[in-house]
Design a protein around this motif. Structure first.
Motif, PDB file in Angstrom:
ATOM      1  N   CYS A 199      88.555 137.185 -70.502  1.00 20.28           N
ATOM      2  CA  CYS A 199      88.176 136.847 -71.889  1.00 20.28           C
ATOM      3  C   CYS A 199      87.064 137.747 -72.424  1.00 20.28           C
ATOM      4  O   CYS A 199      86.004 137.856 -71.816  1.00 20.28           O
ATOM      5  CB  CYS A 199      87.725 135.381 -71.919  1.00 20.28           C
ATOM      6  N   PRO A 200      87.283 138.377 -73.591  1.00 27.41           N
ATOM      7  CA  PRO A 200      86.254 139.261 -74.146  1.00 27.41           C
ATOM      8  C   PRO A 200      85.269 138.561 -75.084  1.00 27.41           C
ATOM      9  O   PRO A 200      84.316 139.177 -75.541  1.00 27.41           O
ATOM     10  CB  PRO A 200      87.092 140.278 -74.945  1.00 27.41           C
ATOM     11  N   ALA A 201      85.507 137.278 -75.397  1.00 25.18           N
ATOM     12  CA  ALA A 201      84.662 136.585 -76.381  1.00 25.18           C
ATOM     13  C   ALA A 201      83.510 135.868 -75.681  1.00 25.18           C
ATOM     14  O   ALA A 201      83.759 135.053 -74.794  1.00 25.18           O
ATOM     15  CB  ALA A 201      85.502 135.578 -77.164  1.00 25.18           C
ATOM     16  N   ALA A 260      83.465 131.914 -74.681  1.00 25.81           N
ATOM     17  CA  ALA A 260      84.682 131.181 -75.048  1.00 25.81           C
ATOM     18  C   ALA A 260      85.189 130.415 -73.825  1.00 25.81           C
ATOM     19  O   ALA A 260      85.864 129.407 -73.966  1.00 25.81           O
ATOM     20  CB  ALA A 260      85.750 132.133 -75.557  1.00 25.81           C
ATOM     21  N   CYS A 309      86.410 130.934 -79.280  1.00 25.49           N
ATOM     22  CA  CYS A 309      87.666 131.615 -78.944  1.00 25.49           C
ATOM     23  C   CYS A 309      88.164 132.420 -80.149  1.00 25.49           C
ATOM     24  O   CYS A 309      88.139 131.934 -81.275  1.00 25.49           O
ATOM     25  CB  CYS A 309      88.696 130.566 -78.532  1.00 25.49           C
ATOM     26  N   ILE A 310      88.587 133.663 -79.884  1.00 22.57           N
ATOM     27  CA  ILE A 310      89.084 134.518 -80.969  1.00 22.57           C
ATOM     28  C   ILE A 310      90.615 134.596 -80.965  1.00 22.57           C
ATOM     29  O   ILE A 310      91.214 135.367 -81.720  1.00 22.57           O
ATOM     30  CB  ILE A 310      88.469 135.943 -80.908  1.00 22.57           C
ATOM     31  N   GLY A 311      91.250 133.846 -80.067  1.00 19.49           N
ATOM     32  CA  GLY A 311      92.709 133.746 -80.067  1.00 19.49           C
ATOM     33  C   GLY A 311      93.448 134.989 -79.600  1.00 19.49           C
ATOM     34  O   GLY A 311      94.631 135.149 -79.905  1.00 19.49           O
ATOM     35  N   CYS A 312      92.767 135.842 -78.822  1.00 16.13           N
ATOM     36  CA  CYS A 312      93.418 137.091 -78.385  1.00 16.13           C
ATOM     37  C   CYS A 312      94.449 136.844 -77.287  1.00 16.13           C
ATOM     38  O   CYS A 312      95.331 137.671 -77.067  1.00 16.13           O
ATOM     39  CB  CYS A 312      92.373 138.089 -77.902  1.00 16.13           C
ATOM     40  N   TYR A 369      93.999 136.893 -74.031  1.00 11.68           N
ATOM     41  CA  TYR A 369      93.788 137.626 -72.775  1.00 11.68           C
ATOM     42  C   TYR A 369      93.671 136.684 -71.577  1.00 11.68           C
ATOM     43  O   TYR A 369      94.057 137.018 -70.473  1.00 11.68           O
ATOM     44  CB  TYR A 369      92.528 138.502 -72.856  1.00 11.68           C
ATOM     45  N   CYS A 370      93.115 135.484 -71.827  1.00 11.89           N
ATOM     46  CA  CYS A 370      92.950 134.515 -70.731  1.00 11.89           C
ATOM     47  C   CYS A 370      94.301 134.148 -70.125  1.00 11.89           C
ATOM     48  O   CYS A 370      94.403 133.862 -68.933  1.00 11.89           O
ATOM     49  CB  CYS A 370      92.238 133.270 -71.238  1.00 11.89           C
ATOM     50  N   VAL A 403      93.011 128.605 -77.703  1.00 13.11           N
ATOM     51  CA  VAL A 403      93.687 128.322 -76.443  1.00 13.11           C
ATOM     52  C   VAL A 403      93.159 127.004 -75.863  1.00 13.11           C
ATOM     53  O   VAL A 403      91.978 126.695 -75.999  1.00 13.11           O
ATOM     54  CB  VAL A 403      93.474 129.510 -75.483  1.00 13.11           C
TER      55      VAL A 403
END
Ligand code: SF4
Ligand code: SF4
Length: 293
Positions: free
Chosen positions: A107-109, A112, A128-131, A133-134, A152
């Motif tokens: 996770c990059p946020a 999050a 959470c930015i909704g990317c 990645y998790c 997520v």
């Protein structure tokens, strides 16, 4: 309520470890005594105030093909033939609360995803930015992205209940006590006793599922056929995907090099120009307002 818990780890390096020593908690699932009643599914929906989901007929008693952003606890029904006998292997699927969580690493946020000192891995939807990645970082395919909120979701191990001394809602609802909650240390001792019983009853490959590839898990399962975790829908040797490890490590090194470069630059500047002195008249020079002089 969750503020009572000390944070151990957070996505994008947003946490510093606390100073209190907290015991790691865990959930024990004895798959050999689960009767597939789904009381835990209902308790999870109810406690977490999750909206109902339309069920899907899969030709088994399983509620849905997979977990969703609104269903964090799913009993999987697996029919497996072993030694000429048909076995009905039920397993409670949910976040495993890995000691080394791939979701958090990916996770990059900032913050999050957080991991508390007691081992619970929790998603903080407000960060959470909704990317997604998790999702790729999780070896158990657990986090689910909501198309509506672009956030997520997954099991929180009832962190709100645990932080005030209560057991998770699913544990409270289980009628056979195949679900237990406590310190991981104690539960592993209980699990070993049950495995010994199973072995004595002819289940020679019985064992505990607590995979070392993710540092162990906060959800520990007793399997009658521990040599075949795939029969229960569990990966045999889950690890944090190498892609996650790879992109995290270079980024860490780039950050460290930037800091080192800054320190060296400051040192060279000092050697070349020496320390900064105040002007002899004591006046602070005015900044150039932008006009040419
Ligand atoms: S989608 Fe997953 S990886 Fe992306 S910010 Fe949210 S929690 Fe982090
Ligand atoms: S099971 Fe997946 S979502 Fe849960 S802690 Fe492990 S990596 Fe994260």
């Amino acid at each position: 309520m969750t503020k009572a818990l000390e944070m151990k780890n957070a996505s994008a390096g947003a946490a510093s470890p606390g100073i209190r020593v907290t015991q790691v908690v865990a959930k024990l699932i004895d798959t050999s005594t689960c009767i597939g009643c789904k009381a835990c599914e209902v308790a999870c929906q109810e406690w977490n105030d999750l909206p109902p989901e339309t069920t899907v007929n899969l030709g088994t008693y399983q509620t849905l093909p997979d977990m969703t952003p609104h269903v964090w606890n799913l009993i999987r029904f697996n029919e497996v033939e072993e030694g000429g006998t048909l076995h009905w292997l039920m397993r409670k699927d949910q976040c495993m609360h890995c000691a080394d969580p791939g979701c958090l690493k990916a996770c990059p946020a900032p913050a999050a995803i957080v991991q508390y000192e007691n081992g619970i891995v929790d998603f903080q939807q407000e960060n959470c930015i909704g990317c997604g990645y998790c999702i790729s970082g999780c070896p158990f395919n657990v986090p689910k992205l909501s198309a509506q909120t672009k956030k997520v979701y997954k099991c929180t191990l009832c962190v709100d209940r645990v932080s005030v001394g209560l057991e998770p809602a699913c544990i409270k609802a289980c009628p056979t006590s195949c679900l237990q909650f406590g310190t991981k240390e104690n539960l592993l001792l209980k699990a070993q006793k049950r495995v010994d019983q199973l072995k004595a009853s002819g289940f020679t490959t019985a064992g505990i599922y607590d995979p070392g590839g993710v540092g162990g898990t906060g959800v520990v399962s007793i399997l009658a056929f521990a040599d075949k975790p795939q029969a229960y829908g569990l990966p045999a040797d889950p690890t944090v995907p190498w892609t996650v490890e790879l992109w995290k490590q270079p980024l860490k090194w780039i950050g460290n090099l930037a800091i080192l470069g800054g320190i060296i630059g400051t040192f060279i500047h000092y050697l070349r120009y020496g320390p900064k002195h105040a002007p002899p008249d004591g006046k602070v020079p005015r900044a150039n307002a932008g006009g040419k002089q």
